[in-house]
Enzyme design. Sequence first.
Site, PDB file in Angstrom:
ATOM      1  N   LEU A  48     -16.154  85.534  51.684  1.00 40.95           N
ATOM      2  CA  LEU A  48     -14.932  84.730  51.985  1.00 40.95           C
ATOM      3  C   LEU A  48     -13.783  85.309  52.388  1.00 40.95           C
ATOM      4  O   LEU A  48     -13.115  85.000  53.482  1.00 40.95           O
ATOM      5  CB  LEU A  48     -14.643  84.933  50.513  1.00 40.95           C
ATOM      6  CG  LEU A  48     -15.624  85.026  49.759  1.00 40.95           C
ATOM      7  CD1 LEU A  48     -15.349  83.565  48.090  1.00 40.95           C
ATOM      8  CD2 LEU A  48     -16.381  82.636  49.874  1.00 40.95           C
ATOM      9  N   HIS A  49     -13.830  86.580  52.608  1.00 41.44           N
ATOM     10  CA  HIS A  49     -12.152  87.222  53.100  1.00 41.44           C
ATOM     11  C   HIS A  49     -12.663  89.049  53.471  1.00 41.44           C
ATOM     12  O   HIS A  49     -13.546  90.058  52.937  1.00 41.44           O
ATOM     13  CB  HIS A  49     -11.555  87.597  51.935  1.00 41.44           C
ATOM     14  CG  HIS A  49     -10.114  87.853  52.529  1.00 41.44           C
ATOM     15  ND1 HIS A  49      -9.856  87.919  54.032  1.00 41.44           N
ATOM     16  CD2 HIS A  49      -9.841  89.393  51.593  1.00 41.44           C
ATOM     17  CE1 HIS A  49      -8.517  88.439  53.826  1.00 41.44           C
ATOM     18  NE2 HIS A  49      -8.512  89.429  52.862  1.00 41.44           N
ATOM     19  N   SER A  85     -11.061  92.215  54.259  1.00 43.47           N
ATOM     20  CA  SER A  85      -9.833  93.561  55.111  1.00 43.47           C
ATOM     21  C   SER A  85      -9.891  94.723  55.552  1.00 43.47           C
ATOM     22  O   SER A  85     -11.382  95.211  55.143  1.00 43.47           O
ATOM     23  CB  SER A  85      -8.920  93.571  54.292  1.00 43.47           C
ATOM     24  OG  SER A  85      -8.663  93.598  52.276  1.00 43.47           O
ATOM     25  N   ASP A 101       1.658  89.730  41.980  1.00 45.55           N
ATOM     26  CA  ASP A 101       1.588  88.897  42.833  1.00 45.55           C
ATOM     27  C   ASP A 101       1.243  87.301  42.539  1.00 45.55           C
ATOM     28  O   ASP A 101       0.873  86.546  43.530  1.00 45.55           O
ATOM     29  CB  ASP A 101       0.047  89.675  43.929  1.00 45.55           C
ATOM     30  CG  ASP A 101       0.375  89.159  46.092  1.00 45.55           C
ATOM     31  OD1 ASP A 101       1.446  88.463  46.318  1.00 45.55           O
ATOM     32  OD2 ASP A 101      -0.785  89.172  46.288  1.00 45.55           O
TER      33      ASP A 101
END
Length: 863
Positions: free
Chosen positions: A232-233, A235, A365
């Site tokens: 999904l992601h 980094s 956040d």
Amino acid sequence: MQDFRYLNFCPEGTHFYDKPAPESTTDDFRPPETPPAANWSAERGREWTVCTPPDADLPLQGWKIHVSATPENAAELLDAVLPYCVEHRLSFKYLNGPAVLSRRSSKYGDRTASGKFITIYPSDEDQLHRTLLDLDDRIGGSAGPYILSDLRWRSGPLYVRYGGFALRMARDKHGALVPGIEDPEGNLVPDERRPGFRPPSWVKLPEFLAEAVAERSAGTLHDFPYRAHKALHFSNGGGVYLARDTRTGEEVLLKEARPLAGLDTSGADATQRMQQERWALEQLADLDSVPALYDYQVGHEHHFLTREFVEGVPLNQAIFPRHPFMGGENTAEERTAYTEWALGVLGQIEAGIAAMHARGVVFGDVHPGNVLVKEDGTIAFIDMETATPVEAGYRQSMGALGFYAPDHLRGPEVDLFGLACLRLSMFAPVPQVIPWGTGKIRELLDLAMGHFDLPDDFVESIESGMGEDVLPAGEHTPVWPDDPFDPGLRARIASSVVEAATPDRQDRLYPGDAFQFLNQDGGVTFAYGAAGVLWALSETGQSVPVEHVSWLMERARQLAEVGPGFYTGLSGVAYTLERLGFRPEGEEFLESALSAPYDGVSGNILEGLSGLGLTLTHFAETRGAASGLARALDIADVITSRNGSGVKRPGLLHGRSGHALFLLRLYERTADAALLEAAVHEFQADFDTLAKANPDSGPRITFPNGLAGGAGMAIVAHELLRHRADPRLESALNALRSSTESQLVISNGLFNGRSGAVVALNHLNLGGAPVTRLHDHLSAFGWEAVSVEEGRVDFIGDHSHRLSTDLATGSAGVLLALDATARGRLNPLPFLQPGPAVSATAVGQADRTAHRVLVPERNGYPA
């Protein structure tokens, strides 16, 4: 999607994108002028210092060694490695200082480069083996991030990888230039640096690395009950995956964190943030708005957190189709329905944050991407990696643009600030302007209150959440006037552009997008540099400083590796000079664009052959040269013979719609029916690619506004329909119209935002509807208009971190769109103006003897 490269071009204290400020050499690990030993050379670049022994004779490629490091132990490791390299005459390089190393290890750094601190270049495999053994005795076991693209030697921090020693460029499958290595046949192929140790297929692994490969394989998790099946992601700090519990079949969310990587502004790495998330999920267990924690394990040195998978869409995506600004009629009924929904969601978010604070947790956040809206309308908070204890009173360490709390706000105040920004952005959906000052926030409040029937305490809740230090009471003066057609406004925009010029610089004249620096000589080009701005000033009747034209001609003669295309290449410079009255100079640059070989050059308008071909047709028309038209036909042969090969993505600038525009304009000047057939084929193939990427879009395709998106493709479809009645083209145009109508755009730019939508609406002339949409867009230009000095009007550029004056992303594009609308011009942009009526004798104007390839039966185009 955010392009994190832009963050490198936001030096502190600047309003515009700019080159990173030179980092002080006083913080370097070693004095930059000091070579490692007598007769050695030390060359300091922007990031690396390269150290070479006298008479170095290295191969062009081979096995290299990387030393991984943290900001804390890097200096010590360099002190240990450098003397060894000098003693054994090993060429090496190292990152200049702690700031560079920290940046590369940050959350948004390059995953394949993370941790690489020192690179050593052994001359052969024997020296590779000896160096690994010797350095392992000196520094083995030292801390450092795992280098994903490499094979670790024993316990680190030594890693090995096969790759290039000297920079040589190769073309990837899309035709882009990338670092290359030589295959056994002598061909330059991409030197792939993907996450994962994958030597080239033709390279034999040295026997002494077999143990390291076995250790890598043995480090995988055993008896791990979760199997990831969709990423999904990613980094620099790790990844997020959709996984399945092999015991129950349940879908779960699996998060991975890498130690010592993904550093945030507080210095915490990804594993520390994951431990914080674990703590927060445990503290908030059983809250309806918080996913359940299932598991936490460590394997292969990575940390894995498994939690409940929540079916839902991020709040920003839920807002998009519902908001009345999206493209509906913006009726009172639509606004009322949206207000009811938005206030209901905000009520849930406020209650959820209050519940977190009651349990001692600061979320840390708050922004729309971290709130999911489930199918039943309830919400869930996700990504709690920055959560902190209430009593600790920490400031915010990470945050989204427009939602990042000022440093003086601590603990729960951080969440209340984010909630205030969220309240505002739900109704005035441009949070990216919040950091630009009190006046812009007041404008957004006026926008929200002017369009929606909001509670009496709505403004008060935002003011109290942001705090008096951020949003003091007081009057403000809007930057944008009530009448966007006021000629004085266009004059102010133009003068603001000229005032921002930096003629003393060699790299750029008008400050613009980060691509001025990411592209070779981008500060000169039509899209991002001086050529486009000077042309826009001239086209809109504004004053063009003579000294700025001189700057363009002088710098253009020094261009090194610029391609032949229009928006980022030589063709655009040639066109600009011709339009400014410097025809001989324009022809000179056009000849330079034609002199390069076509092999490896993309076919698109932005940087490639379609842009060159369109420029040729323009010059052929203005100077009546049949030879130019014949050369354009040669280019058409090349483009059509490729049949879409190498196209990266759809659209006018990057895709086959640009090919179609070029072929159509060539058809209008030759009356060759095969060119029209080819143009229709290219556009339809481009649109089909777009439609396949949006299978659930129905009859309206939501594609980014602007020339690079749906607006540009809609213009091409419209132009094709002028010459051919075609139901498929009609259907495509109808589907693309939504890209020009929505006020919810990501920028004011010509390529990706509002200016492009305005240009398209003018061009399409859709009857009554576009008048309303144009009025909406012209008013909304003011949302991202700022005044950095009294009397100025500037615009926030792409990705919203800084201002821009260029044509593609900034003020020059806005000026052009405003001027065209005010003066009733269908399309002010090059090559997009409706072409001439086709003459039956037009084909005789061109020498067709060179036109070898483009015939229907050889290219698959229907006759």
